[in-house]
Design a protein around this motif. Structure first.
Motif: not given
Length: 291
Positions: A254-260
């Protein structure tokens, strides 16, 4: 009547039309989107693997408008990069499918600009591919505050002088304005596209992820959860783009944060999940869900 639009960086206004009006098409605004523009315009501030090349097309979409500027927070543990283990590859391969499985996620999207930040607090329906929330400016004036709803082709905006802390469950009826979503040149629109791309109706190809640059970066915590930080694969046709997007993923995938890091933004866009309870998205009249 004029209102500063929230879609362009550095407070550059863009033309938008009010829902329900009709007129001729504008090639500059619509850019092959097939959305009608109007004579009177407003300014306002199933588990299966993909075929071998599919992972670059699907996961690579999050690299739209992205450059190489991403770091793990100061509280992270030992950092790589290093090759992914088989378990890490499998978790990265299913993380977007996890979002689709749950139908939707509560999100907080922080979009930086030279004039301050735009923070969108809301929800994304990963089955219907629609996002909805409230926009607040931080470190800037409130001319961009209001409600926002979007799909991968259209943005609706409802300006408000006193925007609430959370968007109402049912979008209000009148005073919505619409425009086509820009695929380049707008840090906000690039962020909205990235958020929608973080859900998929199938896992990504686990074999191709490491072949195309996905890697393990380090350990970290998000709201007390232990997570691994991994970079996604490079975008197809964009050499050197591997590592432009990073995922904070737990032991279940499960993803809890994404940075781009978006080319038109001075700092990385940050997308945090489960910042509050998910509220199902009700479409604004005229915004068609995409499947």
């Amino acid at each position: 009547m004029s209102r500063t639009v929230i879609d362009n960086q550095n407070n550059v206004p863009s033309m938008c039309r009010k829902v329900g009006e009709s007129g001729g098409e504008s090639a500059d605004l619509l850019a092959s989107r097939g959305v009608r523009s109007m004579r009177f315009q407003w300014r306002f501030p199933r588990h299966r693997w993909l075929r071998p090349r599919g992972v670059i097309i699907v996961m690579g979409i999050v690299a739209i408008g992205v450059t190489t500027f991403l770091i793990v927070g100061n509280d992270s543990g030992p950092t790589g990069p290093r090759a992914l283990t088989s378990d890490e590859v499998n978790r990265l391969a299913i993380t977007r499918f996890r979002n689709y499985e749950t139908e939707g996620r509560a999100v907080t999207i922080t979009v930086p600009s030279t004039a301050g930040e735009l923070v969108i607090t809301g929800s994304v329906d990963y089955r219907a591919k629609i996002g909805y929330g409230v926009v607040h400016g931080t470190g800037r004036d409130s001319s961009s505050d209001g409600l926002i709803q979007w799909n991968n082709a259209t943005v609706f905006f409802h300006p408000m002088d006193a925007a609430p802390a959370e968007a109402p469950a049912s979008p209000p009826g009148p005073n919505w304005h619409r425009r086509s979503l820009q695929t380049t040149g707008s840090s906000l629109d690039s962020s909205l596209l990235i958020v929608l791309s973080l859900g998929s109706d199938r896992p990504d190809n686990a074999e191709l992820l490491p072949q195309n640059g996905a890697a393990w970066v380090g350990h970290d915590q998000v709201d007390g959860r232990q997570v691994d930080v991994m970079t996604g694969p490079g975008a197809r046709g964009k050499p050197g783009s591997a590592g432009n997007v990073r995922y904070w993923i737990d032991s279940e995938g499960t993803m809890y944060r994404v940075q781009a890091s978006v080319a038109s933004a001075p700092r990385p866009v940050v997308i945090d999940f489960d910042t509050r309870e998910y509220v199902p998205v009700q479409p604004v009249p005229g915004l068609t869900p995409t499947r």
